[in-house]
Scaffold this active site. Structure first.
Site, short mmCIF file in Angstrom:
data_model
loop_
_atom_site.label_atom_id
_atom_site.label_comp_id
_atom_site.label_asym_id
_atom_site.label_seq_id
_atom_site.Cartn_x
_atom_site.Cartn_y
_atom_site.Cartn_z
N LYS A 124 81.26 -62.56 14.80
CA LYS A 124 82.16 -62.32 13.66
C LYS A 124 82.89 -61.01 13.92
O LYS A 124 82.42 -60.17 14.69
CB LYS A 124 81.36 -62.19 12.36
CG LYS A 124 82.17 -62.44 11.11
CD LYS A 124 82.31 -63.91 10.83
CE LYS A 124 83.26 -64.20 9.69
NZ LYS A 124 83.26 -65.63 9.34
N ASP A 164 89.21 -66.02 8.67
CA ASP A 164 88.24 -65.93 7.57
C ASP A 164 89.04 -65.33 6.42
O ASP A 164 90.28 -65.43 6.41
CB ASP A 164 87.04 -65.05 7.97
CG ASP A 164 85.87 -65.17 6.99
OD1 ASP A 164 85.17 -66.18 7.00
OD2 ASP A 164 85.68 -64.24 6.16
P1 NDP Z 1 90.84 -66.69 1.69
O1 NDP Z 1 91.30 -65.35 2.01
O2 NDP Z 1 91.77 -67.81 1.99
O3 NDP Z 1 90.36 -66.79 0.19
C1 NDP Z 1 89.24 -66.18 -0.36
C2 NDP Z 1 89.46 -66.15 -1.83
O4 NDP Z 1 88.47 -65.52 -2.59
C3 NDP Z 1 90.69 -65.35 -2.11
O5 NDP Z 1 91.33 -65.89 -3.20
C4 NDP Z 1 90.06 -63.99 -2.42
O6 NDP Z 1 90.91 -63.06 -2.94
C5 NDP Z 1 89.07 -64.44 -3.34
N1 NDP Z 1 88.10 -63.41 -3.65
C6 NDP Z 1 87.74 -62.34 -2.94
N2 NDP Z 1 86.82 -61.62 -3.61
C7 NDP Z 1 86.63 -62.30 -4.77
C8 NDP Z 1 85.81 -62.08 -5.88
N3 NDP Z 1 85.01 -60.99 -5.94
N4 NDP Z 1 85.82 -62.97 -6.88
C9 NDP Z 1 86.61 -64.08 -6.82
N5 NDP Z 1 87.41 -64.31 -5.79
C10 NDP Z 1 87.43 -63.43 -4.78
O7 NDP Z 1 89.49 -66.93 2.43
P2 NDP Z 1 88.83 -68.30 2.79
O8 NDP Z 1 89.16 -69.33 1.77
O9 NDP Z 1 89.14 -68.52 4.21
O10 NDP Z 1 87.29 -67.92 2.68
C11 NDP Z 1 86.53 -68.06 1.48
C12 NDP Z 1 85.05 -68.06 1.82
O11 NDP Z 1 84.76 -69.14 2.71
C13 NDP Z 1 84.54 -66.81 2.53
O12 NDP Z 1 83.20 -66.59 2.17
C14 NDP Z 1 84.60 -67.21 4.00
O13 NDP Z 1 83.71 -66.43 4.78
C15 NDP Z 1 84.15 -68.65 3.90
N6 NDP Z 1 84.51 -69.51 5.02
C16 NDP Z 1 85.80 -69.63 5.46
C17 NDP Z 1 86.10 -70.49 6.49
C18 NDP Z 1 87.49 -70.71 6.97
O14 NDP Z 1 87.67 -71.55 7.86
N7 NDP Z 1 88.49 -70.02 6.43
C19 NDP Z 1 85.06 -71.26 7.17
C20 NDP Z 1 83.76 -71.10 6.59
C21 NDP Z 1 83.52 -70.26 5.57
P3 NDP Z 1 91.34 -61.80 -1.99
O15 NDP Z 1 90.95 -62.09 -0.57
O16 NDP Z 1 92.80 -61.77 -2.15
O17 NDP Z 1 90.59 -60.64 -2.52
O1 2IT Z 2 82.70 -68.54 8.43
C1 2IT Z 2 83.21 -69.35 9.24
O2 2IT Z 2 82.57 -70.28 9.72
C2 2IT Z 2 84.62 -69.16 9.59
N1 2IT Z 2 85.27 -68.27 9.05
C3 2IT Z 2 85.26 -70.04 10.62
C4 2IT Z 2 84.91 -69.60 12.01
C5 2IT Z 2 85.62 -70.31 13.12
O3 2IT Z 2 85.40 -69.87 14.27
O4 2IT Z 2 86.37 -71.26 12.89
#
Ligand code: NDP
Ligand code: 2IT
Length: 445
Positions: A124, A164
């Site tokens: 990461k 992420d």
């Molecule tokens: P994004 O940046 O697209 O979205 C994350 C969302 O959560 C944003 O709206 C963010 O706002 C919001 N957020 C942050 N802090 C808070 C809070 N305290 N309360 C409510 N909302 C909040 O990220 P992703 O959708 O990519 O990621 C979301 C989650 O999924 C994370 O935990 C990530 O690690 C996980 N994940 C993502 C993957 C991917 O492929 N993208 C794969 C696997 C897991 P802001 O960022 O503007 O503060």
């Molecule tokens: O938390 C996760 O699994 C991710 N943000 C995606 C990682 C990846 O290599 O696609």
């Protein structure tokens, strides 16, 4: 294995790294029995070796804003474990980023990537850079400055970063452009790339789609489905967007979304153009979900609150770590929620998980539920290596198959005597065994 002693010594080595300690404890609790039954793991020091990253790289990222002022952020890459394949995991750009958060995410990624059945290790990275309110030109300069250091550490057979929180298609483009310029090579060193230059169809949707495929299998163990179910989502980013799309396809109704400012309740459901609007909201870089209620006035905004007080059948937290606490869990139980599937990484606190388990709820952890994102990244790597692109239907089918096999592994290792499926244990044991056995094969390195 003496869990309390291991955790005592470990927390002395890593004082104050709460998220990292939380993630390690959860895994150790789950694998304790398996380790006790397999003394070869203990004598080969597998536990001590798996808990610490292979290496952590920290660097300074100076960049210039639109007014000519210089800013300095910190950049990191945590290369945690490459027993199964090249280090693989996302980059997070968020002001809260620190080593505790990146180590917890990198540690979780080892087991998640093991569950995917693909040959990928865990890692990461990221930065405390805050993309909120920055211009595109500033984001580009930051990404270029970040890659100026990172390129030396990564490679398609060494370490393959992705997105992420705060790192989506746009950032991956700027990062990849700089990597390509520095190395003069065009290969799959990052995933989540644009479709025209090496990306895979379905990667943007994959984490959310995968989470819903997994939750569907959970519901099926109780003879249930998404049809007619009310679903609470948190977040409004990439994961929440993909999940909302698939839930609607399966006949469910998404009633909440959330941001750092609070949550919106939409009694008519987040569907159709409202899902598309989520993309606009994210692209605005404003970091708030409230504008949704100006666009769709039937919805109501609840300032500073968590969505988990809303009655629902299924809850899928898709925002960030520790966003669902004990009180939230009690609210979900009280309102008759059937199933909680973690779309985000470690969104539930340990106390909330205890509530779910005590109430024998369907509950599954992020490392199983959200593995569809990294799985499709793995499929992107395969397509890049073969120099061809699969159609969307083929990627989606493979993704679906991977999520089913992860569910099967969770059931195999998590089914209790009374029939209750402990998905936390199932995911941790299944993920751990493959990595631990590989580490035994590979010797002390
Ligand atoms: P994004 O940046 O697209 O979205 C994350 C969302 O959560 C944003 O709206 C963010 O706002 C919001 N957020 C942050 N802090 C808070 C809070 N305290 N309360 C409510 N909302 C909040 O990220 P992703 O959708 O990519 O990621 C979301 C989650 O999924 C994370 O935990 C990530 O690690 C996980 N994940 C993502 C993957 C991917 O492929 N993208 C794969 C696997 C897991 P802001 O960022 O503007 O503060
Ligand atoms: O938390 C996760 O699994 C991710 N943000 C995606 C990682 C990846 O290599 O696609």
């Amino acid at each position: 294995m003496n869990l309390e002693k291991i955790m005592h010594d470990f927390s002395k080595k890593h004082p104050g790294e709460v998220e990292y300690l939380q993630a390690v404890r959860e895994v150790l609790e789950s694998i304790e029995d398996v380790v006790n039954q397999n003394p070869q793991f203990e004598s080969a020091g597998i536990i001590e070796r798996i808990m610490e990253p292979d290496r952590i790289l920290t660097f300074k990222v100076p960049w210039v804003d639109d007014n000519g002022k210089v800013h300095v952020n910190l950049g990191y890459r945590v290369q945690f474990n490459n027993a199964l394949g090249p280090y693989k995991g996302g980059l997070r750009f968020h002001p809260s980023v620190n080593l505790s958060i990146l180590k917890f995410l990198g540690f979780e990624q080892i087991f998640k990537n093991s569950l995917t059945t693909l040959p990928i290790g865990g890692g990461k990275g990221g930065s405390d850079f805050d993309p909120k309110g920055k211009s595109d030109a500033e984001i580009m300069r930051f990404c270029q400055a970040f890659m100026l250091e990172l390129w030396k550490l990564i490679g398609p057979e060494i370490d393959v970063p992705a997105g992420d929180i705060g790192v989506g298609g746009k950032e991956i483009g700027y990062l990849y452009g700089m990597y390509k310029k520095l190395t003069r090579e065009h290969h799959g060193v990052l995933t989540g790339k644009g479709l025209n230059w090496g990306g895979s169809l379905i990667r943007p949707e994959a984490t959310g789609f995968g989470a819903v495929y997994f939750a569907k299998e959970m519901l099926a163990t109780k003879g249930e489905s998404f049809e007619g179910k009310k679903v609470c989502l948190s977040g409004f980013g990439n994961v929440a967007w993909g999940a909302a799309t698939k839930i609607n396809e399966f006949g469910g109704k998404v009633v909440t979304l959330s941001g750092p400012d609070g949550y919106v309740y939409d009694p008519n459901g987040v569907s159709g153009e409202k899902i598309e609007y989520m993309l606009e909201l994210r692209a605005s870089n404003q970091d708030i979900v409230k504008p949704y209620v100006y666009e769709f006035p039937d919805a109501k905004f609840h300032q500073g609150k968590h969505p988990w007080e809303t009655p629902c059948d299924v809850a899928i937290p898709c925002a960030t770590q520790n966003e669902l606490n004990k009180q939230d869990a009690l609210n979900l139980v009280k309102n008759g929620c059937l199933c909680v599937a973690e779309g985000a990484n470690m969104p539930s606190t340990p106390e909330a998980i205890e509530v779910f388990h005590e109430n024998k709820m369907l509950f599954a952890p992020g490392k199983a539920v959200n593995a569809g994102g990294v799985s499709t990244s793995g499929l992107e790597m395969s397509q890049n290596a073969m120099k061809l692109n699969w159609p969307a239907s083929e990627v989606d089918e493979k993704l679906h198959h991977i999520m089913s096999s992860i569910h099967e592994a969770c059931v195999k290792y998590g089914k209790q005597e009374d029939g209750y499926i402990d998905y936390v244990k199932g995911a941790n044991v299944a993920g751990f065994l493959k990595v631990a056995n590989s580490m035994l094969d590979l010797g002390i390195i």
